[in-house]
Motif scaffolding. Structure first.
Motif, PDB file in Angstrom:
ATOM      1  N   ILE A  20      40.351  32.430  37.416  1.00  0.00           N
ATOM      2  CA  ILE A  20      39.446  33.118  36.482  1.00  0.00           C
ATOM      3  C   ILE A  20      40.055  33.035  35.093  1.00  0.00           C
ATOM      4  CG2 ILE A  20      38.634  34.715  38.271  1.00  0.00           C
ATOM      5  CD1 ILE A  20      40.371  36.874  36.977  1.00  0.00           C
ATOM      6  N   GLU A  21      39.294  33.346  34.119  1.00  0.00           N
ATOM      7  CA  GLU A  21      39.772  33.307  32.743  1.00  0.00           C
ATOM      8  C   GLU A  21      39.745  34.720  32.170  1.00  0.00           C
ATOM      9  OE1 GLU A  21      37.432  30.573  30.538  1.00  0.00           O
ATOM     10  OE2 GLU A  21      38.074  28.822  31.697  1.00  0.00           O
ATOM     11  N   GLY A  22      40.880  35.280  32.017  1.00  0.00           N
ATOM     12  CA  GLY A  22      40.989  36.571  31.371  1.00  0.00           C
ATOM     13  C   GLY A  22      40.681  37.742  32.265  1.00  0.00           C
ATOM     14  N   HIS A  23      40.750  38.947  31.714  1.00  0.00           N
ATOM     15  CA  HIS A  23      40.489  40.182  32.431  1.00  0.00           C
ATOM     16  C   HIS A  23      39.277  40.857  31.839  1.00  0.00           C
ATOM     17  CE1 HIS A  23      44.208  40.437  34.830  1.00  0.00           C
ATOM     18  NE2 HIS A  23      44.809  39.894  33.778  1.00  0.00           N
ATOM     19  N   GLY A  24      38.585  41.593  32.646  1.00  0.00           N
ATOM     20  CA  GLY A  24      37.517  42.416  32.132  1.00  0.00           C
ATOM     21  C   GLY A  24      37.875  43.882  32.241  1.00  0.00           C
ATOM     22  N   PRO A  25      37.180  44.783  31.606  1.00  0.00           N
ATOM     23  CA  PRO A  25      37.435  46.224  31.730  1.00  0.00           C
ATOM     24  C   PRO A  25      37.118  46.671  33.140  1.00  0.00           C
ATOM     25  CG  PRO A  25      35.398  45.825  30.551  1.00  0.00           C
ATOM     26  CD  PRO A  25      36.030  44.500  30.734  1.00  0.00           C
ATOM     27  N   GLY A  31      35.030  39.678  36.597  1.00  0.00           N
ATOM     28  CA  GLY A  31      35.886  38.890  37.481  1.00  0.00           C
ATOM     29  C   GLY A  31      35.199  37.707  38.114  1.00  0.00           C
ATOM     30  N   CYS A  32      33.972  37.389  37.723  1.00  0.00           N
ATOM     31  CA  CYS A  32      33.297  36.210  38.277  1.00  0.00           C
ATOM     32  C   CYS A  32      33.901  34.945  37.683  1.00  0.00           C
ATOM     33  CB  CYS A  32      31.804  36.266  37.971  1.00  0.00           C
ATOM     34  SG  CYS A  32      30.923  37.572  38.859  1.00  0.00           S
ATOM     35  N   ASN A  33      33.927  33.928  38.452  1.00  0.00           N
ATOM     36  CA  ASN A  33      34.564  32.677  38.016  1.00  0.00           C
ATOM     37  C   ASN A  33      33.876  32.077  36.795  1.00  0.00           C
ATOM     38  OD1 ASN A  33      36.145  33.053  40.226  1.00  0.00           O
ATOM     39  ND2 ASN A  33      35.395  31.288  41.395  1.00  0.00           N
ATOM     40  N   VAL A  34      32.546  32.162  36.733  1.00  0.00           N
ATOM     41  CA  VAL A  34      31.826  31.504  35.648  1.00  0.00           C
ATOM     42  C   VAL A  34      32.011  32.236  34.326  1.00  0.00           C
ATOM     43  CG1 VAL A  34      30.107  30.487  37.171  1.00  0.00           C
ATOM     44  CG2 VAL A  34      29.725  32.786  36.244  1.00  0.00           C
ATOM     45  N   ALA A  35      32.324  33.533  34.362  1.00  0.00           N
ATOM     46  CA  ALA A  35      32.523  34.316  33.127  1.00  0.00           C
ATOM     47  C   ALA A  35      33.349  35.531  33.486  1.00  0.00           C
ATOM     48  CB  ALA A  35      31.189  34.720  32.508  1.00  0.00           C
ATOM     49  N   ALA A  36      34.641  35.315  33.611  1.00  0.00           N
ATOM     50  CA  ALA A  36      35.510  36.382  34.122  1.00  0.00           C
ATOM     51  C   ALA A  36      35.543  37.596  33.205  1.00  0.00           C
ATOM     52  CB  ALA A  36      36.923  35.844  34.330  1.00  0.00           C
ATOM     53  N   ASN A  37      35.345  37.408  31.884  1.00  0.00           N
ATOM     54  CA  ASN A  37      35.454  38.521  30.952  1.00  0.00           C
ATOM     55  C   ASN A  37      34.113  39.160  30.632  1.00  0.00           C
ATOM     56  OD1 ASN A  37      38.273  38.257  30.626  1.00  0.00           O
ATOM     57  ND2 ASN A  37      37.937  36.470  29.303  1.00  0.00           N
ATOM     58  N   SER A  38      33.080  38.749  31.366  1.00  0.00           N
ATOM     59  CA  SER A  38      31.756  39.322  31.144  1.00  0.00           C
ATOM     60  C   SER A  38      31.263  39.989  32.417  1.00  0.00           C
ATOM     61  CB  SER A  38      30.764  38.239  30.702  1.00  0.00           C
ATOM     62  OG  SER A  38      31.220  37.598  29.524  1.00  0.00           O
ATOM     63  N   SER A  39      30.430  40.961  32.258  1.00  0.00           N
ATOM     64  CA  SER A  39      29.880  41.672  33.414  1.00  0.00           C
ATOM     65  C   SER A  39      28.621  40.949  33.886  1.00  0.00           C
ATOM     66  CB  SER A  39      29.558  43.131  33.043  1.00  0.00           C
ATOM     67  OG  SER A  39      29.024  43.810  34.156  1.00  0.00           O
ATOM     68  N   VAL A  40      28.842  39.815  34.598  1.00  0.00           N
ATOM     69  CA  VAL A  40      27.709  39.013  35.094  1.00  0.00           C
ATOM     70  C   VAL A  40      27.475  39.224  36.576  1.00  0.00           C
ATOM     71  CG1 VAL A  40      27.987  37.263  33.307  1.00  0.00           C
ATOM     72  CG2 VAL A  40      29.229  37.028  35.480  1.00  0.00           C
ATOM     73  N   GLY A  41      28.421  39.882  37.231  1.00  0.00           N
ATOM     74  CA  GLY A  41      28.260  40.137  38.658  1.00  0.00           C
ATOM     75  C   GLY A  41      27.229  41.211  38.923  1.00  0.00           C
ATOM     76  N   ILE A  42      26.436  40.998  39.966  1.00  0.00           N
ATOM     77  CA  ILE A  42      25.383  41.940  40.343  1.00  0.00           C
ATOM     78  C   ILE A  42      25.826  42.709  41.575  1.00  0.00           C
ATOM     79  CG2 ILE A  42      22.974  42.190  41.038  1.00  0.00           C
ATOM     80  CD1 ILE A  42      22.421  39.530  39.667  1.00  0.00           C
ATOM     81  N   PRO A  43      25.899  44.034  41.498  1.00  0.00           N
ATOM     82  CA  PRO A  43      26.313  44.818  42.673  1.00  0.00           C
ATOM     83  C   PRO A  43      25.394  44.526  43.870  1.00  0.00           C
ATOM     84  CG  PRO A  43      26.309  46.188  40.720  1.00  0.00           C
ATOM     85  CD  PRO A  43      25.668  44.891  40.322  1.00  0.00           C
ATOM     86  N   LEU A  44      26.006  44.455  45.031  1.00  0.00           N
ATOM     87  CA  LEU A  44      25.270  44.157  46.259  1.00  0.00           C
ATOM     88  C   LEU A  44      24.697  45.444  46.819  1.00  0.00           C
ATOM     89  CD1 LEU A  44      27.705  41.590  47.924  1.00  0.00           C
ATOM     90  CD2 LEU A  44      25.591  41.133  46.679  1.00  0.00           C
ATOM     91  N   LEU A  45      23.391  45.613  46.623  1.00  0.00           N
ATOM     92  CA  LEU A  45      22.701  46.811  47.090  1.00  0.00           C
ATOM     93  C   LEU A  45      21.416  46.403  47.786  1.00  0.00           C
ATOM     94  CD1 LEU A  45      23.008  49.046  43.890  1.00  0.00           C
ATOM     95  CD2 LEU A  45      24.317  49.289  46.009  1.00  0.00           C
ATOM     96  N   CYS A  78      28.219  36.952  42.350  1.00  0.00           N
ATOM     97  CA  CYS A  78      28.529  36.209  41.137  1.00  0.00           C
ATOM     98  C   CYS A  78      27.667  34.962  41.068  1.00  0.00           C
ATOM     99  CB  CYS A  78      30.007  35.821  41.103  1.00  0.00           C
ATOM    100  SG  CYS A  78      31.130  37.218  40.864  1.00  0.00           S
ATOM    101  N   PRO A  79      27.259  34.582  39.863  1.00  0.00           N
ATOM    102  CA  PRO A  79      26.506  33.325  39.739  1.00  0.00           C
ATOM    103  C   PRO A  79      27.336  32.168  40.292  1.00  0.00           C
ATOM    104  CG  PRO A  79      26.385  34.580  37.721  1.00  0.00           C
ATOM    105  CD  PRO A  79      27.402  35.267  38.572  1.00  0.00           C
ATOM    106  N   PRO A  80      26.737  31.322  41.130  1.00  0.00           N
ATOM    107  CA  PRO A  80      27.519  30.247  41.756  1.00  0.00           C
ATOM    108  C   PRO A  80      27.775  29.104  40.792  1.00  0.00           C
ATOM    109  CG  PRO A  80      25.232  30.092  42.450  1.00  0.00           C
ATOM    110  CD  PRO A  80      25.334  31.357  41.611  1.00  0.00           C
ATOM    111  N   SER A  81      28.850  28.428  41.030  1.00  0.00           N
ATOM    112  CA  SER A  81      29.122  27.199  40.305  1.00  0.00           C
ATOM    113  C   SER A  81      28.153  26.121  40.781  1.00  0.00           C
ATOM    114  CB  SER A  81      30.560  26.738  40.552  1.00  0.00           C
ATOM    115  OG  SER A  81      30.730  26.401  41.921  1.00  0.00           O
ATOM    116  N   HIS A  82      28.128  25.001  40.050  1.00  0.00           N
ATOM    117  CA  HIS A  82      27.235  23.910  40.439  1.00  0.00           C
ATOM    118  C   HIS A  82      27.575  23.413  41.839  1.00  0.00           C
ATOM    119  CE1 HIS A  82      24.718  20.371  40.058  1.00  0.00           C
ATOM    120  NE2 HIS A  82      25.749  19.625  40.464  1.00  0.00           N
TER     121      HIS A  82
END
Length: 836
Positions: A20-25, A31-45, A78-82
């Motif tokens: 991953i690249e960097g840390h998030g708050p 912590g997603c691979n495509v944008a580790a420092n952004s909140s792009v992950g969607i909680p699984l509900l 997390c959004p998947p890689s290609h």
């Protein structure tokens, strides 16, 4: 930055790196691979309001960084890689696409807790989403470390051992049979010529012994004879056509009687009426002076058909021995029956070929004359009182025909009533018959009396017999109308009229009707002939009707004895069909192997489904090969089993008709044939199952898999049984395969059971054993993934019902049993005239 996920294994702790690249708050979605420092992950509900659910990881899933009190570790999508997106489209799960994205517990591993993934230990297997290792079957499978499925090879070892045993037994039997052909019977005399053999002391002794055997089979009360008298016998069809008209005469015991006439003269009809196979529409029939229904005497009457109807893959002795076991008195012991069979073989001069197979057009066997003698021996060994033969010399050369006639003459001397339909016999054969019944077209008698007087009678009618000619040929020309007129210009119809109405009372009217064509001395000639037929009652005839009911009751083996005799005979037949059996095993082995290889090349496991609940967004494209595998199994089992199965009954329908007419139990025969094929079905199913399990590695109990395949073969054999009884044998194989293919399509794969219900033909699926077998296979393979995949959703797409494997197997068995019930009804219901 690199973050490692610790994974516990039996060899220690192993780190799986995630880049991953960097840390998030410390907030969800980072912590997603495509944008580790952004909140792009969607909680699984699965429910937006279920906040507690968001901090939970279900069993079977691996969430190594989950901290229930830290919202930033919440499982997210997390959004998947290609590359990951492509893998999911190709039915393959991805590695975690971020620090906090859960992954399904990998095949070959198990996750006792959601933060630990341990490699599967030896002796167990761990399919996708396992929380505990599943023990392998102790006998039939082996599971090395890290197994996702069982790796069964025990079935292959098992069928290999069975193949070795069966092959050894077949070789031993063939070796023994080859050497037994040169072991002579006690007191056997080698054949130099049949005439010499009959005159030999050993042959005469065998005939005398057979007389004693016969008397014992008749209750030990002395010799019994059957004299048959008939008057004005007639048979009229429902259409009104008369095929037998007012035939009168007598057939005496200890004599040979020939029935002769051109085609369409009613020869076979008359013989069938005399035997009770055909019901007369007019006239009287007496046995030893009393009216008796010949059907009640069926066990004491032998019928030798024109064709040599016997099992070609059995030996001479085996064919005759089976008839003896089933038809001789039930009180006779095994040794006594075999002794009587040996006497019969010696009398028919078959001792030198007793262990030789009959043979057919594809395999060399005995000669045509020997086949005819075996055909006679099958009836003679049953100790009948009367023997009827339909053209016993047909298809034989003149020398062999004479040999057969000489044997019949010897049999008649035993006191039997011998009647045979003869077509243009040579002069020596004609002279061996004591009496002759001459018929013309339309079923009318032109002469009934001693054969030695037939020429004199027709000479009195003005017909000429050349000195060098065969009297039998001349008589046939007269009866057929090719030798026209004679001296008095009589037609064929005139001959019948003269014989029927030339008594003294009708002389004047008959002479007037024929315009004075009748010579005056004809009536004296006819009177002298009829005088030779005058029958005097004997003491034996008076007691015949008293003792015969008890003799008939004693005749014939019981049901269970017949069942065992037919079963052992069928097993012997299968042991002689080594090439056909081997081909069936090879086809089954190849079919199981090919399907297994095709399945194993696609996925490590047979299913890649939609994840259950909130994990559905992580699912790869669903791929369910379990259902298609059920379809392919139905197709290949039908292809491998049907061609061999049609031979069970299709090759010997004529044998069954003959035996049923002789009083054999049709149910015992049918049950024995079906029971005898069970081992064959089981061994074939074992080959298919072993190879399929080894290559495909489905998550199913090996014993359940074997039962599913075995019951499919059970159903295929049931279909083939019905088809072989309806159509000709050359068409039965292809039709059976086609029907099995149709039933395979009805398994529920395509069209699905859901489609069938919507279009109103679901009942067709329900009567297909393939549907129940496929459902059992699907349920057994898919339920292990319950709690990981959305099994119910996947099942609904096909229309199957889970968790009723026992019911599925029972239904397969019952459908196969029902097919056999239908087969039995067809067996006894079709061609009833040939079973009388």
């Amino acid at each position: 930055m690199s973050v490692s996920i610790p994974v516990n294994t039996t060899a220690g702790t192993k780190d799986i790196p995630i880049i991953i690249e960097g840390h998030g708050p410390f907030e969800p979605g980072y912590g997603c691979n495509v944008a580790a420092n952004s909140s792009v992950g969607i909680p699984l509900l699965s429910n937006p309001n279920a906040t507690e659910e968001a901090m939970h990881c279900d069993p079977g899933w691996f969430c190594p960084r989950l901290n229930p009190i830290d919202p930033s570790t919440m499982p997210v999508y997390c959004p998947p890689s290609h590359e990951c997106a492509m893998n999911r489209l190709l039915y393959t799960p991805c590695e975690a696409q971020g620090l906090y994205e859960p992954t399904i517990c990998k095949p070959g591993y198990y996750c006792p807790v959601t933060t630990s993934m341990i490699i599967c230990p030896p002796g167990s297997f761990c399919p996708t989403g396992s929380t505990v290792p599943i023990p392998c079957s102790l006998i039939f499978s082996n599971c090395p470390q890290g197994s996702a499925t069982q790796q069964p090879f025990g079935f292959i070892i098992l069928f290999g051992l069975l193949d070795l045993i069966v092959l050894s037994v077949l070789v031993l039997l063939r070796y023994c049979r080859g050497h037994l052909q040169f072991i002579p019977l006690r007191n056997k005399v080698l054949e130099t010529s049949l005439a010499r053999a009959i005159k030999s002391e050993a042959m005469q002794k065998s005939l005398r012994v057979i007389v004693e055997d016969y008397r014992e089979s008749w209750g030990g009360g002395g010799a019994l004879h059957m004299n048959i008298a008939f008057k004005d016998l007639g048979v009229k069809l429902k259409s009104g056509k008369e095929i037998l008209s007012s035939v009168s005469g007598e057939i005496r015991a200890g004599k040979m009687t020939a029935i002769m006439g051109p085609s369409g003269s009613g020869k076979t009809t008359l013989m069938n009426v005399l035997m009770g196979k055909l019901t007369k529409t007019s006239g009287d029939l007496e046995i030893n002076g009393q009216h008796v229904d010949m059907k009640k005497l069926k066990k004491l009457v032998g019928y030798v058909p024109q064709d040599d109807v016997m099992l070609s893959d059995l030996t001479v002795r085996e064919n005759i021995l089976h008839s003896a076991r089933v038809r001789l008195p039930n009180s006779w012991k095994k040794a006594r029956i075999e002794e009587h069979v040996d006497h019969t073989l010696q009398a028919l001069h078959l001792s030198n070929v007793l262990n030789t197979c009959i043979g057919d057009e594809n395999s060399r066997g005995i000669s045509g004359g020997q086949r005819k003698r075996v055909n006679i021996g099958i009836e003679l060994v049953a100790a009948p009182l009367a023997l009827f033969l339909d053209e016993p010399t047909s298809g034989l050369d003149s020398t062999t025909s004479l040999e057969v006639s000489t044997i019949l003459q010897s049999i008649a001397e035993l006191g039997l009533t011998i009647t045979a339909v003869i077509h243009q016999p040579r002069v020596e054969i004609f002279k061996k018959f004591d009496s002759v019944i001459l018929l013309i077209r339309g079923g009318c008698a032109a002469y009934v009396g001693p054969s030695e007087f037939a020429q004199n009678y027709f000479e009195a009618l003005g017909f000429e017999f050349e000195d060098a000619s065969n009297p039998a040929d001349t008589l046939m020309d007269i009866l057929a109308g090719t030798k026209l007129g004679g001296r008095y210009g009589l037609s064929v119809e005139d001959l019948a009229l003269i014989w029927k109405e030339s008594s003294a009372l009708k002389r004047s009217s008959l002479d007037e009707r024929l315009h004075g064509k009748i010579p005056k001395h004809l009536f004296q000639v006819r009177h002298d002939i009829l005088g030779t037929l005058h029958r005097t009652e004997s003491e034996n005839e008076e007691t015949f009707h008293t003792v015969i009911p008890a003799i008939i009751k004693e005749r014939g083996a019981g049901f269970f004895k017949q069942l065992m005799c037919c079963y052992s005979r069928s097993i012997i037949q299968q042991s002689r069909e080594g090439r056909g059996f081997l081909l069936e095993l090879i086809v089954a082995t190849m079919a199981g192997s090919l399907i297994g290889v095709a399945i194993s090349g696609k996925l490590r496991e047979m299913v890649s489904g939609i994840y259950i609940g909130k994990y559905v967004v992580l699912s790869p494209a669903p791929l369910d090969v379990i259902a298609v595998c059920g379809f392919l199994m139905g197709v290949t089992i039908g292809l491998s089993g049907a061609p061999s199965a049609v031979k069970v009954f299709g090759e010997e329908k004529t044998v069954f008709w003959r035996e049923a007419a002789a009083g054999h139990s049709s149910l015992a025969y049918y049950l024995a044939k079906n029971i005898a094929t069970i081992f064959r079905q089981a061994l074939t199913a074992l080959h298919f199952t072993g190879c399929f399990l080894y290559f495909a590695k489905p998550n199913i109990d090996p014993l359940i898999m074997f039962l599913i395949v075995l019951l499919q073969f059970w159903g295929v054999y049931g279909i083939a049984c019905i088809v072989s009884l309806i159509v000709r044998r050359e068409n039965a194989s292809i039709l059976s395969v086609v029907i099995c293919l149709v039933l395979s399509v009805l398994c529920g794969y395509g069209p699905t059971l859901t489609d069938a219900s919507q279009h109103g033909y679901r009942f067709l699926n329900e009567i297909s054993f393939n549907k129940w077998a496929s459902e059992a296979f699907y349920s057994s393979c898919i339920t292990v993934y319950r709690g990981v995949f959305d099994v119910d959703l996947m099942t609904r797409s096909w229309g199957y019902t889970l968790d009723r494997v026992r019911m599925d197997l029972v239904m397969c068995f019952l459908i196969g049993l029902g097919l056999r019930v239908v087969g039995y009804v067809l067996l006894v219901g079709l061609h009833r005239d040939k079973q009388r």
